[in-house]
Scaffold this active site. Sequence first.
Site, PDB file in Angstrom:
ATOM      1  N   HIS A 215      80.080  31.338  34.366  1.00  9.87           N
ATOM      2  CA  HIS A 215      81.268  31.155  33.527  1.00  9.87           C
ATOM      3  C   HIS A 215      80.901  30.792  32.088  1.00  9.87           C
ATOM      4  O   HIS A 215      81.767  30.496  31.275  1.00  9.87           O
ATOM      5  CB  HIS A 215      82.137  30.046  34.154  1.00  9.87           C
ATOM      6  CG  HIS A 215      83.529  29.981  33.648  1.00  9.87           C
ATOM      7  ND1 HIS A 215      84.060  28.858  33.040  1.00  9.87           N
ATOM      8  CD2 HIS A 215      84.525  30.898  33.657  1.00  9.87           C
ATOM      9  CE1 HIS A 215      85.310  29.074  32.706  1.00  9.87           C
ATOM     10  NE2 HIS A 215      85.616  30.300  33.052  1.00  9.87           N
ATOM     11  N   LYS A 217      79.666  30.855  28.146  1.00  8.87           N
ATOM     12  CA  LYS A 217      79.886  31.676  26.958  1.00  8.87           C
ATOM     13  C   LYS A 217      78.900  31.218  25.889  1.00  8.87           C
ATOM     14  O   LYS A 217      79.169  30.285  25.129  1.00  8.87           O
ATOM     15  CB  LYS A 217      81.319  31.544  26.431  1.00  8.87           C
ATOM     16  CG  LYS A 217      82.392  32.148  27.339  1.00  8.87           C
ATOM     17  CD  LYS A 217      82.941  31.166  28.319  1.00  8.87           C
ATOM     18  CE  LYS A 217      84.073  31.780  29.136  1.00  8.87           C
ATOM     19  NZ  LYS A 217      84.559  30.863  30.194  1.00  8.87           N
ATOM     20  N   ASP A 222      68.785  35.002  16.431  1.00 12.11           N
ATOM     21  CA  ASP A 222      67.534  34.655  15.749  1.00 12.11           C
ATOM     22  C   ASP A 222      67.070  33.230  16.037  1.00 12.11           C
ATOM     23  O   ASP A 222      66.229  32.692  15.309  1.00 12.11           O
ATOM     24  CB  ASP A 222      67.662  34.862  14.234  1.00 12.11           C
ATOM     25  CG  ASP A 222      67.726  36.339  13.857  1.00 12.11           C
ATOM     26  OD1 ASP A 222      67.374  37.174  14.711  1.00 12.11           O
ATOM     27  OD2 ASP A 222      68.151  36.649  12.729  1.00 12.11           O
ATOM     28  N   HIS A 403      93.655  27.662  26.592  1.00 12.35           N
ATOM     29  CA  HIS A 403      92.440  27.957  27.361  1.00 12.35           C
ATOM     30  C   HIS A 403      91.270  27.101  26.882  1.00 12.35           C
ATOM     31  O   HIS A 403      90.137  27.279  27.312  1.00 12.35           O
ATOM     32  CB  HIS A 403      92.108  29.445  27.222  1.00 12.35           C
ATOM     33  CG  HIS A 403      91.108  29.950  28.207  1.00 12.35           C
ATOM     34  ND1 HIS A 403      89.823  30.313  27.858  1.00 12.35           N
ATOM     35  CD2 HIS A 403      91.183  30.153  29.550  1.00 12.35           C
ATOM     36  CE1 HIS A 403      89.172  30.738  28.922  1.00 12.35           C
ATOM     37  NE2 HIS A 403      89.962  30.636  29.967  1.00 12.35           N
ATOM     38  N   LYS A 405      88.673  24.005  26.292  1.00 15.32           N
ATOM     39  CA  LYS A 405      88.019  23.019  27.153  1.00 15.32           C
ATOM     40  C   LYS A 405      87.238  22.056  26.248  1.00 15.32           C
ATOM     41  O   LYS A 405      86.132  22.363  25.816  1.00 15.32           O
ATOM     42  CB  LYS A 405      87.049  23.670  28.144  1.00 15.32           C
ATOM     43  CG  LYS A 405      87.627  24.864  28.935  1.00 15.32           C
ATOM     44  CD  LYS A 405      87.099  26.136  28.384  1.00 15.32           C
ATOM     45  CE  LYS A 405      87.288  27.373  29.224  1.00 15.32           C
ATOM     46  NZ  LYS A 405      88.361  27.514  30.110  1.00 15.32           N
ATOM     47  N   ASP A 410      86.642   7.894  21.405  1.00 13.55           N
ATOM     48  CA  ASP A 410      86.282   6.766  20.537  1.00 13.55           C
ATOM     49  C   ASP A 410      85.689   7.164  19.188  1.00 13.55           C
ATOM     50  O   ASP A 410      84.943   6.368  18.578  1.00 13.55           O
ATOM     51  CB  ASP A 410      85.304   5.839  21.263  1.00 13.55           C
ATOM     52  CG  ASP A 410      85.958   5.077  22.402  1.00 13.55           C
ATOM     53  OD1 ASP A 410      87.196   5.153  22.535  1.00 13.55           O
ATOM     54  OD2 ASP A 410      85.233   4.406  23.157  1.00 13.55           O
TER      55      ASP A 410
END
Length: 486
Positions: A215, A217, A222, A403, A405, A410
């Site tokens: 899952h 991404k 470089d 979508h 996440k 603090d």
Amino acid sequence: MLIDWKIILLSVYQIVVILTIIHVVMDNRQPAKTMAWGLVIWFVPVAGIVLYLFFGVNTRKERFISQRSLDQLSKRSMLEFVEQKNLQLPEEHRQLIDMFVSENFSLPFKDSACEVYTDGYAFFPALLSAISKAKDHIHIDMYIIEDDPLGNLVADALIDKARQGVEVKLIYDDVGCWNVNHRFFERMRDEGIEVVAFLPVRFPSFTSKVNYRNHRKLIIIDGLTGFVGGMNIALRYVKGRSGEAQGTARERWRDTMVQVTGSGVYGLQRAFLVDWYFCDRTLISNRKYYPSVSQSHVAKYPAPHVTQMVTSGPVTPYAEIMQGYVRIILSARRYVYMETPYFLPTEPVLFAMKTAAAAGVDVRVLVPYRSDTKFAEWASRSYLREVLEAGIKVSFYTAGFLHSKLMVSDDNISTCGSTNVDFRSFENNFESNMFFYGEEMAVKMRDIYLEDERQSIAMSDLPERMNPKFLKRLWESLVRMMSPLM
């Protein structure tokens, strides 16, 4: 004497059911998940066993990559970066940092600059610009890359760089890209791009692979520019679900992606090369993939971030990212803000959230008003009511499908990546999150959360979510029982 084959078949089936349930019990996983699978196997004839074979067999105890290979991929190539001069780690998070290092060699790095993108209109031009500047290599680890106008635009950019002699490697998840025509990837292969599928789902190993998906991404260019977050390469991040320009407010996809430059990219690179070995069995440990950070880059950012790239998956001994979430929540003194498209928390995370709220910490959760997965939405509703009753503020994002996440606490620690607050991300999927230590990035994430919250409605203002009718509440409770399996 006639043989009653029905009785024989029924007896054999009952023996198989009992043996399967014994297998579930002896796996010694969380009691909630054990009970859920036991109920499915017992009360759903035949299909329950099939579902368990496809989605329930635990692989965490298996080792898919030898320790020797991991050492070659990680410690040998990154050895010169272990001792970083003038690396100052925040004392309040040193134990968290040490935990990540000891569990999967996730090293902290200084001299990293970060830029946050909150929609496809900002992220994809930045990605295409970075690709156009590539000189040596481009590495992409993506759950979904769609065969749509945007996916083809990125593919064309990669093909152009491959023709220029730039090394291009692409990992895509086989299940995430089930709907993508194989010709889409063959076109890139024909142009010299190395393309591999993560855990291809083929007979007869179908049942042992379909439940464990990559899952992540991750994009590395470089070795000095990287991207990490929640966005796949798909047109819906630009035009929403409807495909109309800009998308309606309801259709718009809201997600978060972070661009990292500097030595923090080493962690992304290491994660990609481990995945590449997992898929291709090619051991790549050339130090050219970890180029030195120029002094001009360091001088450009007088107060650069300390970052730590953390991965987790079903083949590691510990659920590292979940452990990180629990520790951050329990260490919070003032606030913890979390965004997630799916809220099906594991018991440790749920307990940590309730404990923090009981101690007076301002704990908030932001989820989409309407999910793209109905079963996940129904299952999450009772969890959301439960945390609300524990003193946690719950809000529903109404300006599109959330979508994103991310988590921030603090004004000194934040994280963003591919991990949802659900059983699948914490236990079954191969996930990746970047952890940022420092005020500047935390304040950015906090402001993003507060802006999203302004485009939301509090759960306490929705009577139909607070007090559903009996049959709806019963249905939500029944679906919740299956949440450890989703």
